[in-house]
Design a protein around this motif. Structure first.
Motif, PDB file in Angstrom:
ATOM      1  N   ASN A 189       0.812  -1.211   0.000  1.00 47.93           N
ATOM      2  CA  ASN A 189       0.000   0.000   0.000  1.00 47.93           C
ATOM      3  C   ASN A 189       0.852   1.271   0.000  1.00 47.93           C
ATOM      4  OD1 ASN A 189      -1.677   2.130   0.575  1.00 47.93           O
ATOM      5  ND2 ASN A 189      -2.721   1.193   2.318  1.00 47.93           N
TER       6      ASN A 189
ATOM      7  N   GLU B 263      -5.361   8.367  -4.596  1.00 53.61           N
ATOM      8  CA  GLU B 263      -6.262   7.360  -4.016  1.00 53.61           C
ATOM      9  C   GLU B 263      -7.070   6.667  -5.130  1.00 53.61           C
ATOM     10  OE1 GLU B 263      -6.331   7.682  -0.444  1.00 53.61           O
ATOM     11  OE2 GLU B 263      -7.532   5.890  -0.172  1.00 53.61           O
TER      12      GLU B 263
ATOM     13  N   ILE C 200      -7.115  -7.236  -9.560  1.00 58.68           N
ATOM     14  CA  ILE C 200      -8.135  -8.225  -9.167  1.00 58.68           C
ATOM     15  C   ILE C 200      -8.727  -8.896 -10.402  1.00 58.68           C
ATOM     16  CG2 ILE C 200     -10.449  -8.456  -8.141  1.00 58.68           C
ATOM     17  CD1 ILE C 200      -9.527  -6.168  -6.160  1.00 58.68           C
TER      18      ILE C 200
ATOM     19  N   ALA D 294      -2.994   4.499   1.079  1.00 57.06           N
ATOM     20  CA  ALA D 294      -4.411   4.540   0.700  1.00 57.06           C
ATOM     21  C   ALA D 294      -5.249   4.329   1.958  1.00 57.06           C
ATOM     22  CB  ALA D 294      -4.702   3.445  -0.303  1.00 57.06           C
ATOM     23  N   LYS D 295      -6.416   4.945   1.964  1.00 56.86           N
ATOM     24  CA  LYS D 295      -7.286   4.875   3.152  1.00 56.86           C
ATOM     25  C   LYS D 295      -7.817   3.461   3.380  1.00 56.86           C
ATOM     26  CE  LYS D 295      -8.984   9.530   2.361  1.00 56.86           C
ATOM     27  NZ  LYS D 295     -10.019  10.208   1.609  1.00 56.86           N
TER      28      LYS D 295
ATOM     29  N   THR E 229     -10.704   2.598   1.195  1.00 58.22           N
ATOM     30  CA  THR E 229     -10.369   2.183  -0.173  1.00 58.22           C
ATOM     31  C   THR E 229     -10.033   0.689  -0.198  1.00 58.22           C
ATOM     32  OG1 THR E 229      -9.485   4.378  -0.570  1.00 58.22           O
ATOM     33  CG2 THR E 229      -8.867   2.690  -2.148  1.00 58.22           C
ATOM     34  N   ILE E 230      -9.250   0.273   0.788  1.00 56.70           N
ATOM     35  CA  ILE E 230      -8.856  -1.146   0.837  1.00 56.70           C
ATOM     36  C   ILE E 230     -10.089  -2.014   1.096  1.00 56.70           C
ATOM     37  CG2 ILE E 230      -7.459  -2.843   2.105  1.00 56.70           C
ATOM     38  CD1 ILE E 230      -5.475  -0.458   2.571  1.00 56.70           C
TER      39      ILE E 230
ATOM     40  N   LEU F  73     -13.123  -1.309   0.245  1.00 52.87           N
ATOM     41  CA  LEU F  73     -13.905  -1.352  -1.003  1.00 52.87           C
ATOM     42  C   LEU F  73     -13.303  -2.363  -1.983  1.00 52.87           C
ATOM     43  CD1 LEU F  73     -15.624   1.427  -2.809  1.00 52.87           C
ATOM     44  CD2 LEU F  73     -13.927   0.227  -4.150  1.00 52.87           C
ATOM     45  N   LEU F  74     -11.979  -2.362  -2.074  1.00 55.90           N
ATOM     46  CA  LEU F  74     -11.314  -3.301  -2.976  1.00 55.90           C
ATOM     47  C   LEU F  74     -11.578  -4.745  -2.553  1.00 55.90           C
ATOM     48  CD1 LEU F  74      -7.901  -1.446  -3.486  1.00 55.90           C
ATOM     49  CD2 LEU F  74      -9.537  -1.990  -5.283  1.00 55.90           C
ATOM     50  N   MET F  75     -11.569  -4.976  -1.247  1.00 47.28           N
ATOM     51  CA  MET F  75     -11.819  -6.341  -0.751  1.00 47.28           C
ATOM     52  C   MET F  75     -13.247  -6.779  -1.051  1.00 47.28           C
ATOM     53  SD  MET F  75      -8.970  -7.323   0.168  1.00 47.28           S
ATOM     54  CE  MET F  75      -9.559  -8.946   0.582  1.00 47.28           C
TER      55      MET F  75
ATOM     56  N   TYR G  61     -15.093  -5.626  -3.459  1.00 50.06           N
ATOM     57  CA  TYR G  61     -15.169  -5.810  -4.917  1.00 50.06           C
ATOM     58  C   TYR G  61     -14.616  -7.177  -5.296  1.00 50.06           C
ATOM     59  CZ  TYR G  61     -14.103  -5.146  -9.863  1.00 50.06           C
ATOM     60  OH  TYR G  61     -14.014  -5.294 -11.236  1.00 50.06           O
ATOM     61  N   SER G  62     -13.478  -7.505  -4.674  1.00 49.16           N
ATOM     62  CA  SER G  62     -12.842  -8.795  -4.974  1.00 49.16           C
ATOM     63  C   SER G  62     -13.748  -9.971  -4.602  1.00 49.16           C
ATOM     64  CB  SER G  62     -11.519  -8.877  -4.211  1.00 49.16           C
ATOM     65  OG  SER G  62     -10.997 -10.165  -4.318  1.00 49.16           O
ATOM     66  N   ARG G  63     -14.405  -9.849  -3.434  1.00 44.95           N
ATOM     67  CA  ARG G  63     -15.293 -10.947  -3.002  1.00 44.95           C
ATOM     68  C   ARG G  63     -16.502 -11.072  -3.925  1.00 44.95           C
ATOM     69  NH1 ARG G  63     -14.313  -8.599   2.203  1.00 44.95           N
ATOM     70  NH2 ARG G  63     -12.518  -9.651   3.112  1.00 44.95           N
TER      71      ARG G  63
ATOM     72  N   LEU H 147     -16.667 -10.134  -7.180  1.00 40.12           N
ATOM     73  CA  LEU H 147     -16.367 -10.386  -8.601  1.00 40.12           C
ATOM     74  C   LEU H 147     -16.142 -11.871  -8.896  1.00 40.12           C
ATOM     75  CD1 LEU H 147     -15.654  -8.944 -11.385  1.00 40.12           C
ATOM     76  CD2 LEU H 147     -13.287  -9.172 -10.669  1.00 40.12           C
ATOM     77  N   HIS H 148     -16.841 -12.329  -9.896  1.00 40.14           N
ATOM     78  CA  HIS H 148     -16.662 -13.717 -10.334  1.00 40.14           C
ATOM     79  C   HIS H 148     -16.639 -13.769 -11.854  1.00 40.14           C
ATOM     80  CE1 HIS H 148     -17.064 -15.775  -6.474  1.00 40.14           C
ATOM     81  NE2 HIS H 148     -17.846 -14.762  -6.164  1.00 40.14           N
ATOM     82  N   TYR H 149     -15.953 -14.765 -12.356  1.00 39.99           N
ATOM     83  CA  TYR H 149     -15.929 -14.967 -13.802  1.00 39.99           C
ATOM     84  C   TYR H 149     -16.541 -16.319 -14.131  1.00 39.99           C
ATOM     85  CZ  TYR H 149     -13.186 -10.824 -14.766  1.00 39.99           C
ATOM     86  OH  TYR H 149     -12.793  -9.529 -14.906  1.00 39.99           O
TER      87      TYR H 149
ATOM     88  N   GLU I  44     -18.076 -11.604 -16.887  1.00 35.62           N
ATOM     89  CA  GLU I  44     -17.841 -10.993 -15.580  1.00 35.62           C
ATOM     90  C   GLU I  44     -19.169 -10.853 -14.833  1.00 35.62           C
ATOM     91  OE1 GLU I  44     -15.043  -7.631 -15.810  1.00 35.62           O
ATOM     92  OE2 GLU I  44     -16.357  -6.644 -14.386  1.00 35.62           O
TER      93      GLU I  44
END
Lengths: 194, 47
Positions: free
Chosen positions: A30, A48, A59, B17-18, B21-22, B24-26, B28-30, B32-34, B43
């Motif tokens: 990070n 950010e 991802i 990064a805040k 933000t992290i 939100l990324l986590m 999003y990752s959970r 998201l599937h293909y 997607e």
């Protein structure tokens, strides 16, 4: 000393479905990635956003199975961030920036498509002169010319409106232009704004 | 000298990064599937 799983193992764990592995990777890098982005864009919010977009790409690539372990994880992420920084500057460049300076003229950026007063006056005069010249034409030719040029009607519409064939309408238009030129040449009239 | 070097001092600032933000990324990752159908990856985002 605490054992630290290397990036490559964490990437494989994440691809296998371990979401926690991604969290470790993000937290591990990070500071380095965000600081790198910030050092280029010098804007915290933009940094950010770019960081977020970078990991969204990471991802997607990992989940899609498109990641190939050719290099190291961090240089790969840094390369994605670097490309997004370029996109950021490219996008901002499209927006006109008005920065004052001795050699900067605001009117070189803000253009006015309208003719100035002098040109408008000349144009009005030409329009008025041309209108008088058109009035000199025989009625049938004048009507066709007005319908075609001023009313933007097609020759098919003109033929329907005047009750003559398209060929006749075309012929009248041709003679109207020939006669207009004759009048202009005969009277030495100059119709130009240059 | 001070003026020369202080001009872009904040360029070297260390920032992170805040947490939001992290997070939100986590999320999003959970989500998201293909799904692959006939060799084409589709997607999907699961809520």
């Amino acid at each position: 000393m605490e054992h630290q799983t290397d990036d490559s193992t964490l990437v494989q764990d994440y691809i296998s479905g371990d979401e926690r592995a991604l969290e470790i990777l993000i937290n591990r890098h990070n500071q380095r990635i965000t600081s790198f982005i910030y050092s280029k864009v010098l804007d915290r919010d933009a940094a950010e956003d770019i960081f977020q977009d970078t990991f969204i790409k990471v991802i997607k690539t990992l989940k899609k199975g498109n990641y190939s372990e050719e290099g190291k994880f961090l240089p790969w992420v840094m390369r994605i961030a670097h490309n997004l920084i370029i996109d950021y500057f490219r996008k901002n460049k499209r927006m006109p920036k008005f920065e004052g300076g001795d050699d900067f003229n605001i009117f070189s950026v803000i253009g006015d498509e309208k003719p100035n007063v002098e040109k408008q006056l000349i144009k009005d005069q030409i329009d008025s002169d041309l209108s008088m010249l058109i009035d000199e034409l025989p009625d049938d030719q004048r009507d066709v010319l007005i319908m075609r040029i001023y009313k933007d009607m097609s020759f098919k519409e003109i033929s329907e409106c005047t009750g003559v064939s398209i060929n006749t309408a075309l012929g009248r238009m041709r003679y109207a232009l020939i006669n207009l030129r004759k009048i202009i040449q005969k009277n030495n009239i100059v119709l130009t704004n240059y | 000298m001070e003026k020369i070097y202080s001009e872009h001092a904040n360029a070297c600032e260390v920032i992170q990064a805040k947490k939001e933000t992290i997070s939100l990324l986590m999320q999003y990752s959970r989500a998201l599937h293909y799904l692959e159908y006939k060799g084409i990856p589709f997607e999907t985002i699961l809520n």
